[in-house]
Design a protein around this motif. Structure first.
Motif, mmCIF file in Angstrom:
data_model
loop_
_atom_site.group_PDB
_atom_site.id
_atom_site.type_symbol
_atom_site.label_atom_id
_atom_site.label_comp_id
_atom_site.label_asym_id
_atom_site.label_seq_id
_atom_site.Cartn_x
_atom_site.Cartn_y
_atom_site.Cartn_z
ATOM 1 N N GLU B 12 10.765 16.371 35.141
ATOM 2 C CA GLU B 12 11.055 17.727 34.694
ATOM 3 C C GLU B 12 9.970 18.176 33.709
ATOM 4 O O GLU B 12 9.474 17.376 32.905
ATOM 5 N N THR B 13 9.630 19.462 33.730
ATOM 6 C CA THR B 13 8.520 19.930 32.909
ATOM 7 C C THR B 13 8.818 21.304 32.315
ATOM 8 O O THR B 13 9.556 22.089 32.907
ATOM 9 N N ARG B 14 8.288 21.559 31.123
ATOM 10 C CA ARG B 14 8.395 22.880 30.493
ATOM 11 C C ARG B 14 7.008 23.298 30.022
ATOM 12 O O ARG B 14 6.235 22.468 29.559
ATOM 13 N N GLU B 15 6.744 24.591 30.130
ATOM 14 C CA GLU B 15 5.444 25.119 29.727
ATOM 15 C C GLU B 15 5.665 26.240 28.724
ATOM 16 O O GLU B 15 6.633 26.990 28.847
ATOM 17 N N SER B 16 4.780 26.362 27.752
ATOM 18 C CA SER B 16 4.938 27.394 26.740
ATOM 19 C C SER B 16 3.562 27.875 26.284
ATOM 20 O O SER B 16 2.679 27.064 26.005
ATOM 21 N N VAL B 17 3.382 29.213 26.248
ATOM 22 C CA VAL B 17 2.150 29.770 25.678
ATOM 23 C C VAL B 17 2.317 29.728 24.164
ATOM 24 O O VAL B 17 3.231 30.347 23.609
ATOM 25 N N LEU B 18 1.461 28.953 23.493
ATOM 26 C CA LEU B 18 1.612 28.728 22.057
ATOM 27 C C LEU B 18 1.006 29.864 21.251
ATOM 28 O O LEU B 18 1.522 30.248 20.212
ATOM 29 N N VAL B 19 -0.118 30.363 21.738
ATOM 30 C CA VAL B 19 -0.794 31.468 21.046
ATOM 31 C C VAL B 19 -1.693 32.175 22.051
ATOM 32 O O VAL B 19 -2.266 31.537 22.934
ATOM 33 N N ASP B 20 -1.754 33.498 21.929
ATOM 34 C CA ASP B 20 -2.577 34.314 22.812
ATOM 35 C C ASP B 20 -3.639 34.966 21.937
ATOM 36 O O ASP B 20 -3.296 35.707 21.008
ATOM 37 N N ASP B 21 -4.917 34.662 22.186
ATOM 38 C CA ASP B 21 -6.011 35.220 21.386
ATOM 39 C C ASP B 21 -5.836 34.844 19.906
ATOM 40 O O ASP B 21 -5.521 35.690 19.071
ATOM 41 N N LEU B 22 -6.034 33.572 19.621
ATOM 42 C CA LEU B 22 -5.853 33.055 18.251
ATOM 43 C C LEU B 22 -6.699 33.846 17.261
ATOM 44 O O LEU B 22 -7.909 33.976 17.429
ATOM 45 N N LYS B 23 -6.027 34.356 16.244
ATOM 46 C CA LYS B 23 -6.713 35.128 15.205
ATOM 47 C C LYS B 23 -7.080 34.234 14.016
ATOM 48 O O LYS B 23 -6.339 33.296 13.688
ATOM 49 N N ARG B 24 -8.205 34.566 13.378
ATOM 50 C CA ARG B 24 -8.617 33.804 12.196
ATOM 51 C C ARG B 24 -7.548 33.843 11.112
ATOM 52 O O ARG B 24 -7.372 32.887 10.352
ATOM 53 N N THR B 25 -6.837 34.949 11.014
ATOM 54 C CA THR B 25 -5.782 35.062 9.994
ATOM 55 C C THR B 25 -4.718 33.978 10.167
ATOM 56 O O THR B 25 -4.180 33.454 9.191
#
Lengths: 159, 140
Positions: B12-25
């Motif tokens: 079984e597997t799960r996928e997750s987008v952790l960050v989209d376009d990581l900002k320096r902030t």
């Protein structure tokens, strides 16, 4: 207890959870899995924050100076959980050196070293065991390319 | 609190987008929260002129922290027995990270069943930035 005290505070966890983008409602009572890393704030000897009256190596009027051994990178991190870390408790962190070894990379020798930190509670019971593996390329720091460290060494131990 | 052994299947597997376009902030946020103020991560002038990098990059521990979410969203926090990673490549501002957790095995330990997970976080080019494992206690 031996080791430096690390008070596990709810406001600190809130800030940490926001920073990693994991705002699980459980963090009202429990700490995120990697939260013990933030005990650096309470480590009197932590050299990765500026301290009054001490030289800081970052930029100001000039670009700053890469410190000796500053070419080191974090290669691996492992946590073992004996129980969850609870908001409001104080942990005591005690760090000792672990193993060290060498590997031949494409551009020279790589020196690996471990640091083991035990986080215990007020009764002395273990809560989290942390193992850090750092890697430092031997010799003077060289300019970095845009490539990830592992493509210049041919190894997958560096980031 | 732990997931039940019948609710977790090997493979079984799960996928997750952790960050989209990581900002320096966001990296600055992590520096402040973690107490790791190494200027390599937040100080562009230092990172480029003193250290010779193309720019600042995220703390490995920030990526490990972010990657943990694919696990904590799935199984919670209390049943975690271990979590470990290897840092494979740097994470740069602008990166989009996706983490995948997979159940590799379920074993009967003396204290009850334990699930072994593999973890993998890749950037927008499909390159691994972090790989790891975790063990999770299950209810039986």
């Amino acid at each position: 207890m031996t080791g430096h005290p690390f008070p596990v505070e709810s406001g600190h966890i809130l800030m940490f959870a926001r920073a990693i983008g994991d705002e699980n409602p459980a963090y009202e009572h429990l700490a995120p899995p990697t939260f013990t890393w933030a005990s650096a704030h309470f480590d009197p000897d932590c050299h990765l924050r500026p301290k009054p009256g001490e030289e800081w190596f970052g930029s100001g009027a000039g670009p700053g100076v890469m410190p000796e051994g500053g070419g080191g990178l974090h290669a691996e991190q492992h946590f073992e959980y004996h129980r969850p870390v609870r908001v409001g408790e104080t942990l005591y962190a005690h760090t000792v050196p672990g193993r060290s070894w060498e590997k031949q990379g494409r551009t020279g020798r790589l020196l690996f070293s471990e640091r083991i930190t035990e986080y215990r509670d007020a009764d002395g019971a273990p809560v989290v065991s942390a193992r850090t593996v750092a890697v430092v390329p031997e010799g003077p720091a060289t300019p970095k390319s845009g490539e990830p460290a592992n493509s210049s060494t041919g190894k997958d131990d560096t980031r | 609190m732990s997931p039940h052994v019948d609710d977790i299947k090997v493979g079984e597997t799960r996928e997750s987008v952790l960050v989209d376009d990581l900002k320096r902030t966001r990296i600055v946020q992590y520096a402040g929260a973690s107490g790791d103020f190494n200027p390599l991560h937040t100080d562009h002038v230092f990172a480029t002129e003193a250290a010779g990098y193309p720019g600042v990059f995220a703390h490995g521990m920030m990526t490990m922290g972010m990657t943990g979410r694919v696990l904590t969203d799935w199984v919670g926090i209390e049943p975690l027995l271990s979590y470990g990673v290897r840092f494979k490549a740097q994470v740069w501002p602008g990166d989009t990270l996706t983490a995948t957790a997979t159940v590799e095995s379920i074993e009967d330990a003396p204290a009850g069943p334990v699930a072994q997970f593999s973890l993998r976080t890749v950037n927008q080019h499909g390159a691994e930035v972090v790989t790891g494992t975790a063990t999770v206690r299950l209810e039986s």
